[in-house]
Design an enzyme around this catalytic site. Structure first.
Site: not given
Length: 906
Positions: A343, A858
C-alpha cells in the site's frame, strides 16, 4: 431488516488475477493492491476478493447476496485446482486466511482469521506436510483462538489466560517454548472454552469455518472500534469492506522461513535506502506482538541473499509502479518469497515533503501530483516547535490541544504580570481559568497560554491560534487560583507564580519544569532567517520551499491575513500574505485607550461624546497609517467596531464590589457608580445577538464616522508620502441593505470631506461582512450597496446553528463528536451543508446583482485546509487567516486548484 435489494453487478467475487489498483471502491485497498501485484507478475499467494458491494447488501438486508455462495464455491474450486489440494483435506490441507480490506486503511479496526481449514483431522496432515508437528498444533491453536474471539464472540482474555497457565505449567516465558505436546493440550483447552462460552463446538467443517469468518468480517465493519475510527478519520460509513480469501503461506517453518515489513523509503525522513524489519521462523502476528526482537531488513542479505535480492527488485518495481513510498508485508516460506500486501505508506510530515520533491526530480510525478502528496496539516506540523522526545519529563495534566507548539516559561496568573515580566526578559506562561479580551496583552506577551476551562474554540484557543501562540485549554485536573497566584496539580503539588512549567499544544500535555524545545527550521525559513542548504534541516526547508512555489503558481485563491497592527502585518507579508482581509479595530480600543472608550459610553451630552471621539481619532489614524505602510500596495480590509460596548467596561461583579467598598468607607465613588450604571444599562442576556456591529454605528452618532475619517485621513497621509494605500471599509453584522445604505451614505460624505480638505483622490471600497443568515439570504439586495462581501464564518456558524461558540464546546460538543453527529467541530471546518450552502447562495446572488463583487472569507475557516478547498469550489476570490496559517492556506489553495474531482488521496 429491510428487503434484500441486490445491486445490478456482474459478480460479487474477483480472482486476484482479475482486479487492479484502481478498483479500491469495489475490492478495497488490500484486494486491489493484491490484484495489482498479481498482474505485475509478483509472487502473491493465489486467492480471491469478495467485493464491498456484497458487504453492503449483507449489512442492509442482514443476508448475503443470493449469488454469493455459488460464486465463492466456484472461486474456491479454482483456487484448489491451482494449488493442487483441497480446503482442509486430511492428508495435505489447503489453508486460507480471511482478511478485511476497506477502501481506506483502517489498521486493526476490523477482523482477520488465519489458518482456516485446520481441524482435528487436517492438523495431522499439516504436520506431515510440514514435517513439523509443533508448527501444526501451534497453527491450530491460533485458529481456534482467533476464530473463537472474532467469529463466535468469546472473550479473548479467556484464551490468553489459558495460554499463560500453559506457560506457567511449563515454566517458560514465551509461547515459542511450548512443544507439540503442550500445544495439543492447549488446543483441547481452547475447544472447551469455545463450547462453554459460545454454546457450540468449534466447527470441524472447513467450509463452515470460511463462511462464518466471511460474515464476521462483514459484521466487523459496524463494530464499535471501526465506527469510532471512521468518525475520527472522517471515513464515510457507507463504503463497506471487501473480504480477501488468500492461500496461507508460513514464515514459521524453520530458519529458512520468516516474515517482515519493508518500506521503499524511510517513512520518518523520506530518505532512500533499505528500511524495515525481519524476523526468522515467525508469522506476521509475532512481529506485531513483539514477542521476539526483529533484525533490520538489511540483515536479510546475510540470512537469505536470494530472497533479499528478489525483495529489493520487487520494492523498486512497486515504487516505480505506484510512484510513491510503498509499505510492504512479505513472508519467506522455506526460501520462497511471497508478497502479502502493499500500500502507499504513511509517513511523517517532513518525509511527505521530501518524498514529493524527490519523485518530481526522478520524473515519476509532476508538480500537480506532488501537491496532492502533501497537506496543509502536515505543513502546520512542521511549523510549530516541539519538545525534545528524549528529554526526561514529569507530566502533571492533560487538556485540549488547542494551538500547536511547545512553550516553556514561568507561570503567571494575570495579564499585567505577564507583560511586566516579559518586558524584563522573562519567558512566561499565562495561566487562567479562562481568558477574555482583557487578557490580550498578556497573551501576546506570553510564550503560551494554559487554561483549566474551555475548548478548541474558546477565546484562548481562537486568539492563540490567530497569533501562532501555543495553547492548552480545558486542563480540568488543574485547580487555578488566580487570587493566591498558584495552581494545584494532581497529587497535591502546588505551582506558585514564577515556577517553570512546559505545555505542549500539539498533545495537550502539561509538564512541571523546563522541557527542552527543538525549534522549527520551517518557520525560520518563512521568517527569512533560514535558506535552503545541505544539512538535514535545510534539506527539509528546500522541499517546503519548492512545494510552496508549486502551490503559488497553481492557486487561484489569494491569501490575506487577519492582522490588527503593523507588526502582525509585516510578519504576515513575510509569510506570503497578499493583503489584510480583516483588521479588527476593537483591539485598538484596549489598553490605555479604554478610559477614552469609557468616556464615550458615559457621555451624557453631545459635546461630551464628540470630545471623546476627538480623543480617539488621532490614535486610530496613527494605527491605520502604520498598517497601510506595512501593507503598502496591498488591500487592507478594516472592520469597523463590532463587539458590544460592555466588553470595554469593567466586570460587573468587580465593579459592584468596588462601589460597595467605597460606600462603606464613605470614599468618593461617583465615576465607579456611573460606570456601574452604564454596565447595568448595557447588560444583555445574549450580547452576541444584541447591540453590536452596524447597530452601534446607527445608535451612537459619530462612532463609525470617526473611524471612517481616521481611515480616510491615514490613506491621504500615505498617498502624500508617495505610498499606495488600498483601504477597504467593512461594515459588520449587517442584516438588511437599509442598514448598509445609511452607514454608507455617512461614510461617503466623510470621505468626500477628507478628499476636499487634503486635495487627495481616495479610492476606498465599502463593503460588508456576511455573518447573519438573513444577510446571506438577501445578499442580492445587499450587493446593491456593497462593493465586496467578506464572509464572517465564525458568527455565521453560530447564528446558523443557534449556539454560542464560547459555551457549547464545554457542554455538549464532546458528546456530539463521540456520537458522530459532528465529524469535526463546525468552528474548525466549515459545515458545507448548512453554513456552506448559505455562503454559496450569497456569493451567487451577490454576483448576479454586481458581477464584479469581490468575495472573501475572514473567519477561522480561512486557514482550515478542508474549508479552503470549499471556498475555492464556490468561487471566492480570497481567504484570510492568521499570519501563522498563511502558508497552510497558500498550500491548500494550490492543492484545491490542482485536485481532480473525486480524488480520494489521503
Amino acid at each position: 431488516m429491510s428487503e434484500n435489494k441486490e445491486p445490478h453487478v456482474a459478480k460479487f467475487v474477483y480472482d486476484f488475477t482479475e482486479g487492479n489498483k484502481d478498483l479500491k471502491d469495489l475490492l478495497g485497498g488490500k484486494g486491489a493492491n493484491l490484484a495489482e501485484m498479481t498482474n505485475l507478475g509478483l509472487p502473491v499467494p493465489p486467492g480471491f476478493t469478495i467485493t464491498t458491494e456484497a458487504c453492503k447488501v449483507y449489512l442492509e438486508s442482514g443476508a448475503e447476496p443470493a449469488a454469493l455462495r455459488d460464486e465463492v464455491s466456484a472461486h474456491l474450486d479454482a483456487l484448489e485446482a491451482k494449488m493442487g489440494k483441497k480446503l482442509g483435506q486430511a492428508d495435505d490441507p489447503l489453508l486460507v486466511s480471511v482478511r478485511s480490506g476497506a477502501k481506506f486503511s483502517m489498521p486493526g479496526m476490523m477482523d482477520t482469521v488465519l489458518n482456516i481449514g485446520l481441524s482435528d483431522k487436517s492438523v495431522q496432515g499439516l504436520a506431515q506436510q510440514a514435517g513439523d508437528e509443533r508448527f501444526a498444533w501451534d497453527s491450530y491453536r491460533r485458529l481456534i483462538q482467533m476464530f473463537g474471539k472474532t467469529v463466535l464472540g468469546v472473550d479473548g482474555d479467556l484464551f490468553e489466560e489459558a495460554l499463560d497457565k500453559a506457560k506457567e505449567a511449563k515454566k517458560v516465558a514465551v509461547d515459542t517454548e511450548l512443544d507439540a505436546a503442550d500445544l495439543k493440550k492447549l488446543v483441547a483447552r481452547f475447544k472447551k472454552i469455545v463450547k462453554a462460552e459460545a454454546g457450540r463446538d468449534f466447527p470441524q467443517d472447513p467450509r463452515e469455518q470460511m463462511d462464518l469468518a466471511i460474515k464476521a468480517v462483514f459484521d466487523s465493519w459496524n463494530g464499535d472500534r471501526a465506527k469510532l475510527y471512521r468518525r475520527q478519520e472522517r471515513i464515510p460509513h457507507d463504503l463497506g469492506t471487501a473480504v480477501n480469501v488468500c492461500s496461507m503461506v508460513f514464515g514459521n517453518l524453520g530458519p529458512d522461513s520468516g516474515t517482515g515489513v519493508a518500506f521503499t523509503r524511510d517513512p520518518a525522513s523520506g530518505h532512500q535506502g533499505v528500511y524495515g524489519d525481519y524476523l526468522q521462523n515467525a508469522q506476521g502476528e509475532d512481529v506485531v506482538a513483539g514477542i521476539r526482537n526483529t533484525v533490520p531488513l538489511a540483515e536479510l542479505e546475510q540470512i537469505d541473499k536470494k530472497s533479499y535480492d528478489q525483495l529489493m527488485q520487487i520494492m523498486e518495481t512497486l515504487e516505480n509502479h505506484y510512484k510513491d513510498l510503498c509499505d510492504i508485508e512479505f513472508t519467506i516460506e522455506r526460501g520462497q518469497l511471497w508478497m502479502l500486501q502493499t500500500r502507499v505508506g504513511k509517513r511523517t510530515a517532513g518525509a511527505a515533503f521530501r518524498i514529493a520533491t524527490q519523485l518530481v526530480d526522478q520524473g515519476l510525478i509532476d508538480e500537480t501530483e506532488a501537491l496532492q502528496r502533501v497537506t496543509g496539516a502536515q505543513l502546520a506540523q512542521l511549523m510549530f516547535p516541539r519538545f525534545d522526545d528524549e528529554a526526561k519529563v514529569e507530566q502533571v495534566a492533560r487538556g485540549i490541544a488547542a494551538s500547536p507548539g511547545a512553550a516553556v516559561g514561568k507561570a503567571v496568573f494575570d495579564s499585567y504580570t505577564a507583560v511586566k515580566w516579559s518586558r524584563s526578559g522573562e519567558k512566561v506562561i499565562l495561566v487562567r481559568r479562562e481568558t477574555n479580551p482583557d487578557d490580550l496583552d498578556g497573551m501576546i506577551a506570553a510564550e503560551g497560554i494554559l487554561t483549566s476551562r474551555g475548548g478548541k474554540t474558546s477565546h484562548a484557543a481562537v486568539v492563540a491560534r490567530g497569533m501562532g501562540k501555543t495553547c492548552v485549554c480545558g486542563a480540568e485536573e488543574l485547580e487555578v487560583d488566580t487570587k493566591r497566584r498558584r495552581m494545584t496539580v494532581p497529587g497535591g503539588h502546588v505551582v506558585e507564580e514564577g515556577d517553570l512549567i512546559s505545555i505542549d499544544g500539539s498533545t495537550g500535555k502539561v509538564y512541571l519544569g523546563e522541557v527542552p524545545v527543538v525549534p522549527s527550521p520551517v518557520v525560520e525559513y518563512f521568517e527569512g532567517r533560514m535558506h535552503p542548504g545541505a544539512d538535514d534541516a535545510d534539506e527539509l526547508v528546500e522541499a517546503v520551499h519548492r512545494m510552496m512555489a508549486f502551490a503559488d503558481r497553481k492557486r487561484r485563491l489569494r491569501v490575506r491575513a487577519n492582522a490588527d497592527n503593523a507588526e502582525d502585518a509585516l510578519r504576515a507579508r513575510r509569510f506570503g500574505a497578499q493583503g489584510i482581509g480583516l483588521c479588527r479595530t476593537e483591539h485598538m480600543f484596549l489598553g490605555e485607550r479604554r478610559e477614552m472608550v469609557e468616556k464615550l459610553i458615559l457621555a451624557d451630552t453631545e459635546e461630551e461624546r464628540e470630545a471623546a471621539l476627538r480623543e480617539l481619532l488621532p490614535l486610530q489614524k496613527k494605527n491605520f497609517v502604520e498598517l497601510f505602510e506595512a501593507m503598502d500596495g496591498l488591500p487592507v480590509t478594516i472592520r469597523l467596531l463590532d463587539p458590544p460596548l460592555h466588553e470595554f467596561l469593567p466586570d460587573i461583579t468587580e465593579l459592584s464590589v468596588r462601589v460597595a467598598l467605597a460606600e462603606s468607607r464613605q470614599e468618593p465613588h461617583e465615576n465607579e457608580l456611573r460606570l456601574l450604571q452604564a454596565v447595568h444599562r448595557l447588560h444583555e442576556q445574549n450580547p452576541m445577538l444584541g447591540l453590536r456591529g452596524v447597530r452601534l454605528g446607527l445608535v451612537i452618532p459619530g462612532l463609525f464616522t470617526m473611524q471612517v475619517r481616521a481611515i480616510a485621513e491615514a490613506a491621504a497621509e500615505r498617498k502624500s508620502a508617495k505610498g499606495d494605500p488600498r483601504a477597504e471599509i467593512m461594515i459588520p453584522l449587517v442584516g438588511t441593505v437599509q442598514e448598509l445604505e445609511i452607514v454608507r451614505e455617512e461614510a461617503d460624505q466623510v470621505i468626500a470631506e477628507v478628499e476636499a480638505a487634503t486635495g487627495t483622490r481616495l479610492k476606498l471600497a465599502i463593503g460588508t461582512m456576511i455573518e447573519l443568515p438573513r444577510a446571506a439570504l438577501t445578499a442580492g439586495q445587499i450587493a446593491e450597496a456593497a462593493e465586496f462581501f467578506s464572509f464572517g464564518t465564525n458568527d455565521l456558524t453560530q447564528t446558523v446553528w443557534g449556539f454560542s461558540r464560547d459555551d457549547v464546546e464545554a457542554s455538549f460538543f464532546t458528546a456530539y463528536l463521540e456520537k458522530g453527529i459532528f465529524g469535526v467541530s463546525p468552528f474548525e471546518t466549515i459545515d458545507k451543508d448548512g453554513v456552506g450552502s448559505l455562503v454559496k447562495a450569497a456569493a451567487e446572488a451577490g454576483r448576479r446583482t454586481r458581477p464584479d463583487l469581490k468575495l472573501g472569507v475572514c473567519g477561522e475557516h480561512g486557514g482550515d485546509p478542508e474549508s479552503v478547498h470549499f471556498f475555492h469550489e464556490v468561487g471566492l476570490d480570497y481567504v484570510s487567516c492568521s499570519p501563522f496559517r498563511i502558508p497552510v492556506a497558500r498550500l491548500e489553495a494550490g492543492r484545491a486548484a490542482t485536485q481532480s474531482t473525486g480524488s480520494d488521496h489521503r
